[in-house]
Design an enzyme around this catalytic site. Structure first.
Site, mmCIF file in Angstrom:
data_model
loop_
_atom_site.group_PDB
_atom_site.id
_atom_site.type_symbol
_atom_site.label_atom_id
_atom_site.label_comp_id
_atom_site.label_asym_id
_atom_site.label_seq_id
_atom_site.Cartn_x
_atom_site.Cartn_y
_atom_site.Cartn_z
ATOM 1 N N ASP A 148 22.390 4.604 35.201
ATOM 2 C CA ASP A 148 21.690 4.907 33.952
ATOM 3 C C ASP A 148 21.510 3.628 33.130
ATOM 4 O O ASP A 148 22.480 3.002 32.717
ATOM 5 C CB ASP A 148 22.494 5.941 33.162
ATOM 6 C CG ASP A 148 21.694 6.569 32.032
ATOM 7 O OD1 ASP A 148 20.688 5.978 31.614
ATOM 8 O OD2 ASP A 148 22.084 7.649 31.560
ATOM 9 N N SER A 197 16.132 9.035 27.894
ATOM 10 C CA SER A 197 16.785 9.511 29.115
ATOM 11 C C SER A 197 16.281 10.883 29.557
ATOM 12 O O SER A 197 16.273 11.190 30.746
ATOM 13 C CB SER A 197 18.308 9.562 28.915
ATOM 14 O OG SER A 197 18.834 8.265 28.784
ATOM 15 N N SER A 253 16.999 32.236 32.209
ATOM 16 C CA SER A 253 17.358 33.640 32.045
ATOM 17 C C SER A 253 16.356 34.436 31.223
ATOM 18 O O SER A 253 16.406 35.664 31.210
ATOM 19 C CB SER A 253 18.744 33.757 31.379
ATOM 20 O OG SER A 253 18.745 33.118 30.121
ATOM 21 N N GLU A 380 25.918 9.949 39.365
ATOM 22 C CA GLU A 380 25.396 9.102 38.287
ATOM 23 C C GLU A 380 26.485 8.285 37.605
ATOM 24 O O GLU A 380 27.549 8.800 37.261
ATOM 25 C CB GLU A 380 24.697 9.959 37.229
ATOM 26 C CG GLU A 380 24.125 9.132 36.085
ATOM 27 C CD GLU A 380 23.418 9.965 35.039
ATOM 28 O OE1 GLU A 380 22.658 9.395 34.233
ATOM 29 O OE2 GLU A 380 23.618 11.197 35.026
ATOM 30 N N ASP A 385 24.601 3.043 30.589
ATOM 31 C CA ASP A 385 23.722 3.241 29.437
ATOM 32 C C ASP A 385 24.510 3.372 28.140
ATOM 33 O O ASP A 385 24.191 2.741 27.132
ATOM 34 C CB ASP A 385 22.874 4.487 29.679
ATOM 35 C CG ASP A 385 22.053 4.889 28.464
ATOM 36 O OD1 ASP A 385 20.995 4.290 28.225
ATOM 37 O OD2 ASP A 385 22.487 5.810 27.742
ATOM 38 N N HIS A 389 24.245 0.782 24.924
ATOM 39 C CA HIS A 389 23.863 1.167 23.568
ATOM 40 C C HIS A 389 24.828 0.571 22.541
ATOM 41 O O HIS A 389 24.432 0.218 21.435
ATOM 42 C CB HIS A 389 23.854 2.696 23.435
ATOM 43 C CG HIS A 389 22.590 3.335 23.907
ATOM 44 N ND1 HIS A 389 21.362 3.033 23.368
ATOM 45 C CD2 HIS A 389 22.355 4.256 24.868
ATOM 46 C CE1 HIS A 389 20.423 3.748 23.970
ATOM 47 N NE2 HIS A 389 20.989 4.492 24.897
ATOM 48 N N ASP A 430 17.024 5.170 35.674
ATOM 49 C CA ASP A 430 16.043 6.007 34.986
ATOM 50 C C ASP A 430 15.230 5.208 33.976
ATOM 51 O O ASP A 430 14.076 5.539 33.688
ATOM 52 C CB ASP A 430 16.721 7.193 34.305
ATOM 53 C CG ASP A 430 17.884 6.775 33.415
ATOM 54 O OD1 ASP A 430 18.301 5.600 33.473
ATOM 55 O OD2 ASP A 430 18.396 7.619 32.671
ATOM 56 N N HIS A 431 15.799 4.141 33.448
ATOM 57 C CA HIS A 431 15.119 3.276 32.487
ATOM 58 C C HIS A 431 15.916 1.995 32.363
ATOM 59 O O HIS A 431 17.009 1.864 32.917
ATOM 60 C CB HIS A 431 15.008 3.954 31.114
ATOM 61 C CG HIS A 431 16.339 4.361 30.536
ATOM 62 N ND1 HIS A 431 17.198 3.452 29.960
ATOM 63 C CD2 HIS A 431 16.958 5.563 30.476
ATOM 64 C CE1 HIS A 431 18.297 4.074 29.568
ATOM 65 N NE2 HIS A 431 18.182 5.366 29.871
ATOM 66 N N HIS A 519 16.822 1.153 24.632
ATOM 67 C CA HIS A 519 16.170 1.100 25.930
ATOM 68 C C HIS A 519 15.076 0.036 25.929
ATOM 69 O O HIS A 519 14.492 -0.271 24.884
ATOM 70 C CB HIS A 519 15.551 2.454 26.265
ATOM 71 C CG HIS A 519 16.564 3.545 26.422
ATOM 72 N ND1 HIS A 519 16.221 4.852 26.665
ATOM 73 C CD2 HIS A 519 17.915 3.530 26.385
ATOM 74 C CE1 HIS A 519 17.311 5.595 26.758
ATOM 75 N NE2 HIS A 519 18.352 4.805 26.577
#
Length: 567
Positions: A148, A197, A253, A380, A385, A389, A430-431, A519
């Site tokens: 990530d 994300s 559901s 993962e 990530d 941050h 993912d980024h 990001h």
């Protein structure tokens, strides 16, 4: 194509959906007064199920005010011919008339033009592409590793920390460096170059671009977060077509969708969502719910090691996020500073598995349960990530090295099991993340120019310093000359964990008066090895990863196969 599509529509209990209580910003997916969801320029896998939603807007404020705030409630929509014509006869309190059709599928490859007609002559069109049919299965097993927020720059930094160089040449390499195929993917979302994300995961798992903060759906004007237009994910396709499950316990559901009966394996943190109370779905005890469905339940590393490899397995090891590698291995005293036990006890979670233990156990369970049909596993490294941050580079790089160590151990395990040749392994991000900082310690002055930068000593043995972490990790996490992370691309503020063992994750929250890393829009790497590996070469969009994977698994089909179908 059309007779099949019409027969699917005839089976739907179509109803008028009236939006209320929420304003919908007309950006990206809805650039005009008429909205088609999925929007223009979207791709589909043959047989992939999705919802279609139409909206007619009548704004009442500012320069966009139109039609006295009265939406056209007699709109029609067509795909080559008038398949969807029906009056929207219920008034809307937010000036939006809408209609949704659930669980549609397009089976034949080609280009489809959707035309929405409204306000006596206005039209909105969307062009969709159903990608070529590829239904031959090439990979029996698939393992997806996600780093990530992982970029090439961060991988380079991790390699520098853990692998010795002599005269500029590395004496050992990361597991990632040995993969035969390297590609790059672009990560932009529908409405922003800089992805988050949620919608980056959406692109990877559905093959569809979405808006910021949307995952598995196209965000619409409805106030209900759970009725937006849905798109079938790769794991739902696997469930429906190949009987492989890695989704949630209950799935959708509130309307008919792919039947989900729980994943074979779920390991991680987040006990708050399993314990009965305000944070769990419907307040239920999900340990009990999973146990009723035949799952083994593990709440620590010791229990995980002895859990059955033949039954479904649930492992929840802490209340919140899993503690990072650095705290579990270098600063274990930090584990006793948060009430993180996954049970109801207000104690500390210290007997914690790492990504490697969880991944290897998952392979055992999935291999035993998958049999001849094979398995699909996603593993993962989420805290790369999270730590980026916080601009806590040591903890981010520690978790990236743990991911690399897990990949190496996975390859070795698959070799011993005799199934490596049947298994496609894909590692991707993912980024990206900005790898920069402003340092109040005047880091730039300390670095100097190139010839004065010197070499780090992370892999130089130091008397009395040992973490017992084995190869491919730093021998010394605090050498005299350290990595000067990212000063070339600085962020607004450097979050400095002044008491190094007490970094961001242990404290739990980022101070409100400090900025954090964000990001980046950089392309991110894709590594592949195993059957079908060659398709992951080159530079491509993040949605293409979904189609490459789906084709490797032979998930496309040209007929209306129901939930009961199994290959």
């Amino acid at each position: 194509m059309l007779p099949r599509l019409r027969s699917v529509l005839a089976c739907l209990a179509a109803s008028i959906c009236v939006a209320s209580g929420q304003t919908f910003t007309r950006l990206g997916t809805c650039p005009d007064l008429g909205c088609v969801l999925p929007p223009d320029q979207q791709d589909f896998h043959p047989g992939q199920q999705f919802d279609i939603r139409f909206e007619i807007h009548a704004p009442i404020n500012g320069s966009e005010a139109f039609n006295n705030g009265v939406p056209d409630e007699k709109f029609t929509a067509t795909i080559y011919e008038d398949l969807f014509a029906q009056d929207a006869n219920t008034p809307s309190v937010v000036n939006v008339a809408s209609k949704i059709y659930r669980r549609i599928a397009l089976y034949e490859p080609g280009t489809y033009t959707v035309t929405l007609s409204y306000y006596s002559g206005k039209k909105t069109t969307a062009q969709w592409t159903v990608r070529p049919l590829a239904n031959k299965k090439k990979a029996k097993n698939v393992i997806f590793f996600i780093g990530d927020g992982m970029t090439i720059a961060i991988i380079t930094a991790a390699r520098l920390l853990a692998h010795k160089t002599v005269n500029g040449r590395y004496q050992s390499l990361m597991a990632l460096d040995k993969f035969p195929v390297l590609g790059h993917q672009m990560t932009h979302s529908v409405d922003n170059f800089m992805t988050d994300s949620a919608n980056s995961a959406n692109a990877l798992y559905t093959g569809h671009k979405s808006s910021l903060y949307a995952m598995g759906v196209y965000a619409d004007s409805s106030p209900d977060d759970f009725d937006d237009s849905k798109v079938e994910t790769i794991v739902e396709l696997l469930t429906r077509i190949l009987a492989v499950t890695t989704a949630a316990l209950n799935g959708i559901s509130n309307y008919s969708w792919t039947k989900i009966d729980g994943p074979d394996v779920y390991f991680g943190g987040g006990a708050d969502f399993f314990l009965p109370g305000a944070t769990s779905y419907l307040g239920k005890d999900y340990y009990e719910e999973f146990e009723k469905k035949g799952y083994s339940i593990s709440l620590n590393k010791t229990a995980l090691a002895t859990a059955s490899d033949r039954s479904k397995a649930l492992g929840v090891f802490c209340k919140y996020d899993m503690p990072v590698w650095l705290d579990r291995n270098i600063f274990p005293e930090n584990l006793g500073k948060r009430n993180n036990d996954p049970s109801r006890a207000k104690t500390f979670a210290k007997d914690l598995p790492g990504l490697k233990e969880m991944t290897l156990k998952a392979i055992d369970v999935l291999h035993n349960r998958g049999g001849k049909k094979g398995f699909f596993l996603m593993s993962e490294a989420a805290s790369i990530d999270k730590q980026m941050h916080a601009l806590d580079y040591d903890r981010a790089l520690g978790d990236l090295l743990e991911l690399d160590d897990t990949i190496q151990a996975t390859i070795e395990k698959l070799k011993k099991m005799g199934i490596l040749q049947d298994t496609l392994i894909v590692v991707f991000a993912d980024h990206g993340h900005g790898f920069g900082s402003d340092d109040p310690r005047q880091k730039r002055n300390a670095i100097g120019v190139y010839e004065k930068a010197g070499l780090s000593q992370y892999v130089t043995p130091q008397p009395g310093v040992s973490y017992n972490t084995g190869p491919n990790f730093p021998l010394n996490w605090d050498p005299r000359y350290v990595l000067a992370a990212g000063v070339g691309g600085s962020t607004d503020y450097y979050f400095n964990p002044t008491d190094k063992p007490h970094g961001f994750v242990v404290n739990g929250t980022l101070p409100t008066d400090q900025y954090a890393g964000v990001h980046s829009l950089t392309d991110v790497p894709v590594y592949a090895m195993g059957p079908c590996q060659e398709v992951f070469r080159g530079t491509y969009d993040n949605i293409d990863l979904f189609y490459k994977l789906a084709n490797c698994l032979g998930l496309a089909h040209g007929t209306n196969r129901t939930d009961g179908y199994r290959s």
